[in-house]
Design a protein around this motif. Structure first.
Motif, PDB file in Angstrom:
ATOM      1  N   GLN A  85      38.367  36.047  95.252  1.00  0.00           N
ATOM      2  CA  GLN A  85      37.432  34.944  95.522  1.00  0.00           C
ATOM      3  C   GLN A  85      36.170  35.422  96.225  1.00  0.00           C
ATOM      4  OE1 GLN A  85      38.677  31.038  97.101  1.00  0.00           O
ATOM      5  NE2 GLN A  85      37.357  31.447  98.846  1.00  0.00           N
ATOM      6  N   TRP A  86      36.353  36.303  97.211  1.00  0.00           N
ATOM      7  CA  TRP A  86      35.209  36.678  98.047  1.00  0.00           C
ATOM      8  C   TRP A  86      34.547  37.993  97.632  1.00  0.00           C
ATOM      9  CZ3 TRP A  86      33.278  32.830 100.385  1.00  0.00           C
ATOM     10  CH2 TRP A  86      34.092  31.821 100.937  1.00  0.00           C
ATOM     11  N   GLY A  87      35.045  38.601  96.561  1.00  0.00           N
ATOM     12  CA  GLY A  87      34.464  39.874  96.126  1.00  0.00           C
ATOM     13  C   GLY A  87      34.740  40.985  97.119  1.00  0.00           C
ATOM     14  N   LEU A  88      35.927  40.938  97.725  1.00  0.00           N
ATOM     15  CA  LEU A  88      36.323  41.973  98.690  1.00  0.00           C
ATOM     16  C   LEU A  88      37.700  42.507  98.277  1.00  0.00           C
ATOM     17  CD1 LEU A  88      35.294  39.985 101.890  1.00  0.00           C
ATOM     18  CD2 LEU A  88      34.274  42.154 101.213  1.00  0.00           C
ATOM     19  N   SER A  89      38.193  43.512  99.004  1.00  0.00           N
ATOM     20  CA  SER A  89      39.504  44.072  98.664  1.00  0.00           C
ATOM     21  C   SER A  89      40.600  43.306  99.432  1.00  0.00           C
ATOM     22  CB  SER A  89      39.486  45.549  99.079  1.00  0.00           C
ATOM     23  OG  SER A  89      40.744  45.947  99.501  1.00  0.00           O
ATOM     24  N   PRO A  90      41.850  43.278  98.909  1.00  0.00           N
ATOM     25  CA  PRO A  90      42.938  42.629  99.661  1.00  0.00           C
ATOM     26  C   PRO A  90      43.097  43.225 101.069  1.00  0.00           C
ATOM     27  CG  PRO A  90      43.678  43.208  97.454  1.00  0.00           C
ATOM     28  CD  PRO A  90      42.299  43.775  97.601  1.00  0.00           C
ATOM     29  N   ASP A  91      42.703  44.491 101.226  1.00  0.00           N
ATOM     30  CA  ASP A  91      42.805  45.151 102.546  1.00  0.00           C
ATOM     31  C   ASP A  91      41.836  44.579 103.570  1.00  0.00           C
ATOM     32  OD1 ASP A  91      44.415  46.803 101.167  1.00  0.00           O
ATOM     33  OD2 ASP A  91      43.034  48.521 101.171  1.00  0.00           O
ATOM     34  N   ASN A  92      40.939  43.715 103.123  1.00  0.00           N
ATOM     35  CA  ASN A  92      39.998  43.093 104.058  1.00  0.00           C
ATOM     36  C   ASN A  92      40.550  41.804 104.662  1.00  0.00           C
ATOM     37  OD1 ASN A  92      37.583  44.167 101.779  1.00  0.00           O
ATOM     38  ND2 ASN A  92      37.594  44.833 103.894  1.00  0.00           N
ATOM     39  N   PHE A  93      41.803  41.457 104.324  1.00  0.00           N
ATOM     40  CA  PHE A  93      42.350  40.157 104.742  1.00  0.00           C
ATOM     41  C   PHE A  93      43.647  40.298 105.521  1.00  0.00           C
ATOM     42  CE2 PHE A  93      39.667  39.487 101.145  1.00  0.00           C
ATOM     43  CZ  PHE A  93      38.995  38.318 101.449  1.00  0.00           C
ATOM     44  N   TYR A 216      28.056  40.334 105.278  1.00  0.00           N
ATOM     45  CA  TYR A 216      28.071  41.339 106.352  1.00  0.00           C
ATOM     46  C   TYR A 216      29.210  42.342 106.161  1.00  0.00           C
ATOM     47  CZ  TYR A 216      24.993  37.917 108.568  1.00  0.00           C
ATOM     48  OH  TYR A 216      23.980  37.039 108.832  1.00  0.00           O
ATOM     49  N   LEU A 217      30.227  41.911 105.404  1.00  0.00           N
ATOM     50  CA  LEU A 217      31.361  42.814 105.168  1.00  0.00           C
ATOM     51  C   LEU A 217      31.194  43.607 103.877  1.00  0.00           C
ATOM     52  CD1 LEU A 217      34.263  40.444 106.163  1.00  0.00           C
ATOM     53  CD2 LEU A 217      33.509  42.459 107.394  1.00  0.00           C
ATOM     54  N   ARG A 218      30.200  43.223 103.098  1.00  0.00           N
ATOM     55  CA  ARG A 218      29.980  43.960 101.849  1.00  0.00           C
ATOM     56  C   ARG A 218      29.012  45.125 102.085  1.00  0.00           C
ATOM     57  NH1 ARG A 218      29.186  38.587  99.469  1.00  0.00           N
ATOM     58  NH2 ARG A 218      31.246  37.726  99.047  1.00  0.00           N
ATOM     59  N   GLY A 219      28.953  45.560 103.317  1.00  0.00           N
ATOM     60  CA  GLY A 219      28.246  46.810 103.607  1.00  0.00           C
ATOM     61  C   GLY A 219      26.788  46.681 103.975  1.00  0.00           C
ATOM     62  N   LYS A 220      26.296  45.453 104.087  1.00  0.00           N
ATOM     63  CA  LYS A 220      24.871  45.321 104.401  1.00  0.00           C
ATOM     64  C   LYS A 220      24.573  45.691 105.853  1.00  0.00           C
ATOM     65  CE  LYS A 220      22.116  42.088 102.566  1.00  0.00           C
ATOM     66  NZ  LYS A 220      21.702  40.693 102.291  1.00  0.00           N
ATOM     67  N   ILE A 221      25.473  45.254 106.749  1.00  0.00           N
ATOM     68  CA  ILE A 221      25.278  45.580 108.170  1.00  0.00           C
ATOM     69  C   ILE A 221      26.565  46.221 108.668  1.00  0.00           C
ATOM     70  CG2 ILE A 221      24.933  44.629 110.485  1.00  0.00           C
ATOM     71  CD1 ILE A 221      23.224  42.504 109.388  1.00  0.00           C
TER      72      ILE A 221
END
Ligand SMILES: Cc1ncc(COP(=O)(O)O)c(C=O)c1O
Length: 374
Positions: A85-93, A216-221
């Protein structure tokens, strides 16, 4: 052992805690005022007034056959779906027994006695409780005009600060901090501090200036941030207890060290998975809240009653009387709202936006009560 000695066994920091005050349950009010359950309206805990989505209830019935089995420990399937859903990896949750539990896990993982946590005031009270359990020092920063001021928060950060809690939208004021403010704040946030953005009400925000914190979690900051979301509010699952934390995989790995083995039950995971498939419920819920706020604003304006415009599914209403007195009077009519004395706002009440019928009833009764001389 007498009581005096027993008290000495308790960790001394626990005596600094003021217990969490929840909205009063319907059952209690029915008993106290001899009312039928159908005649009591709960507008005190920011639940979803639409009730349970029948599609999810059907899924839960199927899941009941499996409850003799432990749930999947880390909620892998839910984390995977959230990642998609959020375009992140399961390891981010990480999943929690409500986001309350994630707040506890964050404090347990990072705070040791003497560390500092910076917290806005007034805000959601569980940040303070969880920090005090960890024996950390709470540093409070007063809101300005009912809003978090991130510049004031930065000024309170010291070498001992580990955590900063930002409730966005804020409970009980319903105000937000904007993307511009958060960008600037994160740019200046020192590396030894983790910023926790509690976004329990984010799904109700319609202000275009609200930050998309996932960015912010997709590497921008490259800063230490943890975002909190919940299935308790817009998803109508408060009674099942499931929320989630989102962060970089290293922070999630540390949080998992303190997570209890089966912290999120099987029914909660099943309902969360199904809810992520059925987003139509979010649209219906949001529409109810947007229409409800419009109605409430109009009615309050007409009556000259002040309130704080809200980006959440509740409203902070300012009364020229004690909120406790007004909320007690509302109870006698079967309407449960939240007095905000414990938040340090004795002349206000916090009211969850209800259905059309509930909002209308609330306004009628409030006006009647305010007209009475007492
Ligand atoms: C700002 C905020 N954060 C977290 C929570 C707790 O949510 P959960 O039900 O997921 O524990 C609440 C509940 O009212 C809240 O208002």
């Amino acid at each position: 052992m007498n009581n005096k000695n027993l008290k000495k066994l308790v960790r001394p920091n626990l005596f600094k805690i003021s217990p969490y005050i929840p909205g009063r349950p319907k059952e209690e009010i029915c008993r106290e005022f001899n009312l039928a359950k159908k005649d009591v309206i709960k507008m005190a805990s920011n639940e979803n007034a639409l009730g349970v989505y029948e599609v999810i209830a059907d899924e839960l019935k199927k899941c009941l056959e499996e409850i003799y089995l432990y749930p999947e420990g880390g909620g892998k399937e839910v984390c995977k779906k959230l990642g998609d859903q959020w375009g992140l990896s399961p390891d981010n949750f990480i999943l929690g027994n409500g986001c309350d539990e994630i707040i506890s896990m964050v404090c347990e993982t990072f705070l040791k006695p003497g560390d500092e946590a910076v917290i806005g005031k007034p805000t959601f009270s569980y940040y303070e409780i969880a920090c005090r359990i960890a024996d950390a020092k709470c540093v409070f920063v007063p809101l300005r005009n009912y809003k978090y001021d991130l510049t004031d928060i930065l000024k309170k950060i010291t070498s001992k600060t580990k955590l900063v809690f930002i409730c966005n939208p804020n409970n009980p004021t319903g105000t937000i901090v904007t993307k511009k403010e958060v960008d600037k704040f994160l740019h200046l946030l020192p590396d030894h501090v983790i910023a926790v953005f509690d976004e329990a009400y984010a799904e109700y925000v319609d202000d275009v200036n609200f930050p998309n914190s996932m960015e912010y979690l997709r590497g921008k900051i490259n800063k230490n941030i943890i975002i909190l979301r919940t299935f308790s509010k817009v998803y109508s699952l408060a009674g099942l207890r499931i929320g989630y934390g989102i962060s970089n995989s290293e922070i999630i790995k540390y949080l998992n060290l303190v997570r209890k083995p089966f912290n999120v039950n099987r029914l909660a995971q099943c309902a969360a998975l199904a809810s992520l498939e059925h987003k139509e419920w979010l649209d219906r819920s949001r529409e109810m809240v947007f229409d409800g706020k419009e109605y409430l604003y109009k009615q309050l304006d007409k009556s000259g009653i002040k309130y704080v415009p809200s980006q959440a599914n509740f409203l902070l209403i300012e009364l020229a009387r004690k909120g406790e007195i007004i909320s007690d009077k509302l109870l006698a009519y079967g309407i449960i709202v939240r007095p905000t004395t414990s938040f340090g706002l004795p002349d206000c009440i916090r009211v969850t936006v209800g259905t059309k019928k509930q909002n209308k009833r609330f306004i009628e009764v409030l006006k009647k009560i305010l007209l009475l001389n007492f």
